[in-house]
Design a protein around this motif. Structure first.
Motif, PDB file in Angstrom:
ATOM      1  N   ILE A 117     -22.187 -40.397 -71.805  1.00  0.00           N
ATOM      2  CA  ILE A 117     -21.825 -40.413 -73.228  1.00  0.00           C
ATOM      3  C   ILE A 117     -20.403 -40.918 -73.405  1.00  0.00           C
ATOM      4  O   ILE A 117     -20.115 -41.754 -74.275  1.00  0.00           O
ATOM      5  CB  ILE A 117     -21.975 -39.006 -73.830  1.00  0.00           C
ATOM      6  CG1 ILE A 117     -23.435 -38.550 -73.826  1.00  0.00           C
ATOM      7  CG2 ILE A 117     -21.389 -38.964 -75.240  1.00  0.00           C
ATOM      8  CD1 ILE A 117     -24.375 -39.451 -74.581  1.00  0.00           C
ATOM      9  N   LEU A 118     -19.493 -40.452 -72.564  1.00  0.00           N
ATOM     10  CA  LEU A 118     -18.103 -40.883 -72.657  1.00  0.00           C
ATOM     11  C   LEU A 118     -17.955 -42.356 -72.301  1.00  0.00           C
ATOM     12  O   LEU A 118     -17.070 -43.044 -72.842  1.00  0.00           O
ATOM     13  CB  LEU A 118     -17.233 -40.015 -71.758  1.00  0.00           C
ATOM     14  CG  LEU A 118     -17.126 -38.553 -72.224  1.00  0.00           C
ATOM     15  CD1 LEU A 118     -16.497 -37.688 -71.150  1.00  0.00           C
ATOM     16  CD2 LEU A 118     -16.342 -38.460 -73.522  1.00  0.00           C
ATOM     17  N   ALA A 119     -18.802 -42.863 -71.434  1.00  0.00           N
ATOM     18  CA  ALA A 119     -18.795 -44.297 -71.144  1.00  0.00           C
ATOM     19  C   ALA A 119     -19.177 -45.094 -72.385  1.00  0.00           C
ATOM     20  O   ALA A 119     -18.655 -46.199 -72.612  1.00  0.00           O
ATOM     21  CB  ALA A 119     -19.750 -44.596 -69.997  1.00  0.00           C
ATOM     22  N   GLU A 120     -20.069 -44.524 -73.207  1.00  0.00           N
ATOM     23  CA  GLU A 120     -20.421 -45.192 -74.466  1.00  0.00           C
ATOM     24  C   GLU A 120     -19.223 -45.209 -75.411  1.00  0.00           C
ATOM     25  O   GLU A 120     -18.977 -46.186 -76.122  1.00  0.00           O
ATOM     26  CB  GLU A 120     -21.601 -44.491 -75.129  1.00  0.00           C
ATOM     27  CG  GLU A 120     -22.881 -44.479 -74.323  1.00  0.00           C
ATOM     28  CD  GLU A 120     -23.434 -45.857 -74.045  1.00  0.00           C
ATOM     29  OE1 GLU A 120     -23.000 -46.832 -74.699  1.00  0.00           O
ATOM     30  OE2 GLU A 120     -24.308 -45.978 -73.171  1.00  0.00           O
ATOM     31  N   PHE A 121     -18.445 -44.124 -75.420  1.00  0.00           N
ATOM     32  CA  PHE A 121     -17.234 -44.103 -76.238  1.00  0.00           C
ATOM     33  C   PHE A 121     -16.256 -45.173 -75.764  1.00  0.00           C
ATOM     34  O   PHE A 121     -15.587 -45.818 -76.580  1.00  0.00           O
ATOM     35  CB  PHE A 121     -16.561 -42.731 -76.179  1.00  0.00           C
ATOM     36  CG  PHE A 121     -17.241 -41.656 -76.977  1.00  0.00           C
ATOM     37  CD1 PHE A 121     -18.395 -41.915 -77.691  1.00  0.00           C
ATOM     38  CD2 PHE A 121     -16.725 -40.366 -77.022  1.00  0.00           C
ATOM     39  CE1 PHE A 121     -19.026 -40.928 -78.434  1.00  0.00           C
ATOM     40  CE2 PHE A 121     -17.338 -39.371 -77.758  1.00  0.00           C
ATOM     41  CZ  PHE A 121     -18.491 -39.656 -78.458  1.00  0.00           C
ATOM     42  N   GLU A 122     -16.159 -45.347 -74.439  1.00  0.00           N
ATOM     43  CA  GLU A 122     -15.303 -46.403 -73.890  1.00  0.00           C
ATOM     44  C   GLU A 122     -15.747 -47.766 -74.405  1.00  0.00           C
ATOM     45  O   GLU A 122     -14.926 -48.607 -74.781  1.00  0.00           O
ATOM     46  CB  GLU A 122     -15.363 -46.373 -72.360  1.00  0.00           C
ATOM     47  CG  GLU A 122     -14.650 -45.205 -71.712  1.00  0.00           C
ATOM     48  CD  GLU A 122     -13.148 -45.422 -71.674  1.00  0.00           C
ATOM     49  OE1 GLU A 122     -12.703 -46.563 -71.465  1.00  0.00           O
ATOM     50  OE2 GLU A 122     -12.410 -44.438 -71.868  1.00  0.00           O
ATOM     51  N   LEU A 126     -24.091 -30.710 -72.697  1.00  0.00           N
ATOM     52  CA  LEU A 126     -24.616 -31.653 -71.708  1.00  0.00           C
ATOM     53  C   LEU A 126     -24.117 -31.335 -70.306  1.00  0.00           C
ATOM     54  O   LEU A 126     -23.030 -30.786 -70.122  1.00  0.00           O
ATOM     55  CB  LEU A 126     -24.199 -33.078 -72.094  1.00  0.00           C
ATOM     56  CG  LEU A 126     -24.537 -33.524 -73.515  1.00  0.00           C
ATOM     57  CD1 LEU A 126     -23.978 -34.914 -73.774  1.00  0.00           C
ATOM     58  CD2 LEU A 126     -26.039 -33.503 -73.747  1.00  0.00           C
ATOM     59  N   ASP A 127     -24.917 -31.717 -69.300  1.00  0.00           N
ATOM     60  CA  ASP A 127     -24.456 -31.613 -67.921  1.00  0.00           C
ATOM     61  C   ASP A 127     -23.428 -32.700 -67.652  1.00  0.00           C
ATOM     62  O   ASP A 127     -23.242 -33.631 -68.454  1.00  0.00           O
ATOM     63  CB  ASP A 127     -25.636 -31.726 -66.951  1.00  0.00           C
ATOM     64  CG  ASP A 127     -26.383 -33.043 -67.100  1.00  0.00           C
ATOM     65  OD1 ASP A 127     -25.841 -34.095 -66.696  1.00  0.00           O
ATOM     66  OD2 ASP A 127     -27.515 -33.033 -67.630  1.00  0.00           O
ATOM     67  N   THR A 128     -22.733 -32.602 -66.513  1.00  0.00           N
ATOM     68  CA  THR A 128     -21.624 -33.508 -66.225  1.00  0.00           C
ATOM     69  C   THR A 128     -22.062 -34.965 -66.176  1.00  0.00           C
ATOM     70  O   THR A 128     -21.400 -35.836 -66.756  1.00  0.00           O
ATOM     71  CB  THR A 128     -20.967 -33.129 -64.878  1.00  0.00           C
ATOM     72  OG1 THR A 128     -20.465 -31.787 -64.971  1.00  0.00           O
ATOM     73  CG2 THR A 128     -19.815 -34.074 -64.551  1.00  0.00           C
ATOM     74  N   GLU A 129     -23.179 -35.240 -65.533  1.00  0.00           N
ATOM     75  CA  GLU A 129     -23.627 -36.623 -65.414  1.00  0.00           C
ATOM     76  C   GLU A 129     -23.935 -37.228 -66.775  1.00  0.00           C
ATOM     77  O   GLU A 129     -23.528 -38.351 -67.082  1.00  0.00           O
ATOM     78  CB  GLU A 129     -24.863 -36.698 -64.519  1.00  0.00           C
ATOM     79  CG  GLU A 129     -25.372 -38.127 -64.303  1.00  0.00           C
ATOM     80  CD  GLU A 129     -26.578 -38.179 -63.376  1.00  0.00           C
ATOM     81  OE1 GLU A 129     -27.108 -39.285 -63.181  1.00  0.00           O
ATOM     82  OE2 GLU A 129     -26.990 -37.118 -62.853  1.00  0.00           O
ATOM     83  N   THR A 130     -24.634 -36.455 -67.607  1.00  0.00           N
ATOM     84  CA  THR A 130     -24.963 -36.955 -68.947  1.00  0.00           C
ATOM     85  C   THR A 130     -23.702 -37.092 -69.789  1.00  0.00           C
ATOM     86  O   THR A 130     -23.537 -38.050 -70.549  1.00  0.00           O
ATOM     87  CB  THR A 130     -25.957 -36.013 -69.645  1.00  0.00           C
ATOM     88  OG1 THR A 130     -27.113 -35.859 -68.825  1.00  0.00           O
ATOM     89  CG2 THR A 130     -26.381 -36.581 -70.998  1.00  0.00           C
ATOM     90  N   GLY A 131     -22.773 -36.123 -69.638  1.00  0.00           N
ATOM     91  CA  GLY A 131     -21.513 -36.198 -70.366  1.00  0.00           C
ATOM     92  C   GLY A 131     -20.732 -37.446 -70.023  1.00  0.00           C
ATOM     93  O   GLY A 131     -20.158 -38.102 -70.899  1.00  0.00           O
TER      94      GLY A 131
END
Length: 244
Positions: A180-185, A172-177
């Motif tokens: 995704i990590l915000a969803e993990f949060e 994934l590109d940085t913005e999409t990554g």
């Protein structure tokens, strides 16, 4: 109580020569409910093996594995499958979505043999991840970030206690990554323990703790101040008749 724990776990594989390959070497690891742990290390260091042992896809050669305080080191194949379905969600680097199923069908797939219809819950998860308008789309009609969100939603359909992710931002590109990590949060705020194997510094920045695996040796695997319980609760293999 840790959500998932390894105690002195070693994993050996037969090698081409006389000596076996040691993929994990006396590893202690634990993750708490609502904690996000990133596992880093060079290629070939044992990260995939660690994830497989944690996720009950493979057994340690030596040592103990505990799930929510219960010893699940030596389960049968059927017992491992049941434990994974009940307690562990997986997010794979290559998504592993079925191309002929829609997004909502892919998310509901782990419940295919359960009583009842999980379509509403699958739709709710996709809507929560910003894909409410993509329920009927097949993977070929989705972007890489959207496919990853579908994969995360699928991993949560059975409300697991632990989420294991293999290079979740690798494609994934940085913005999409970051999204995704915000969803993990968000997931960890609900008490889910998250363990992500990664080469991406972005993931490290989101993690509560970063542990390093090199040549099968893990550094920082147990939270500071963490203590092992004196005795694990018996698992399915060791429970007495009264426990059952």
């Amino acid at each position: 109580m840790y959500s998932l724990e390894l105690r002195g776990a070693t994993k050996r594989y037969p090698g081409g020569g006389a000596e076996p390959v040691v993929a994990l070497d006396d590893v202690d690891f634990a993750v708490e409910p609502g904690e996000f742990v990133a596992v880093v290390g060079p290629s070939g260091s044992g990260k995939s093996t660690l994830l497989n042992v944690l996720g009950l896809l493979d057994d340690p050669t030596e040592g103990q594995r505990l799930l929510d305080g219960t010893d699940v080191t030596s389960l049968s194949v059927a017992q491992r499958t049941a434990a994974r379905k009940e307690s562990i969600g997986f997010v794979f680097q290559d998504f592993h979505l079925l191309p002929t199923l829609t997004a909502v069908e892919n998310v509901a797939l782990p419940t295919a043999f359960d009583p009842g219809d999980a379509s509403d819950r699958a739709a709710d998860l996709l809507s929560r991840f910003g894909l409410g308008d993509r329920l009927g789309h097949e993977p070929a009609e989705l972007s890489g970030g959207q496919k990853q969100r579908v994969a995360i939603a699928r991993s949560l359909i059975n409300e697991p206690a632990v989420l294991l992710a293999d290079e979740p931002t690798g494609n994934l590109d940085t913005e999409t990554g970051e999204s995704i990590l915000a969803e993990f949060e968000r997931v960890k705020e609900e008490g889910v323990a998250v363990v992500a194997v990664t080469h991406d510094p972005l993931v490290e920045g989101f993690a509560d703790r970063v542990v390093e695996l090199t040549d099968g040796v893990l550094v920082g695997g147990v939270p500071d101040g963490g203590e092992r319980a004196d005795e694990p609760r018996p698992g399915p293999e060791t429970a007495t008749a009264g426990d059952r």
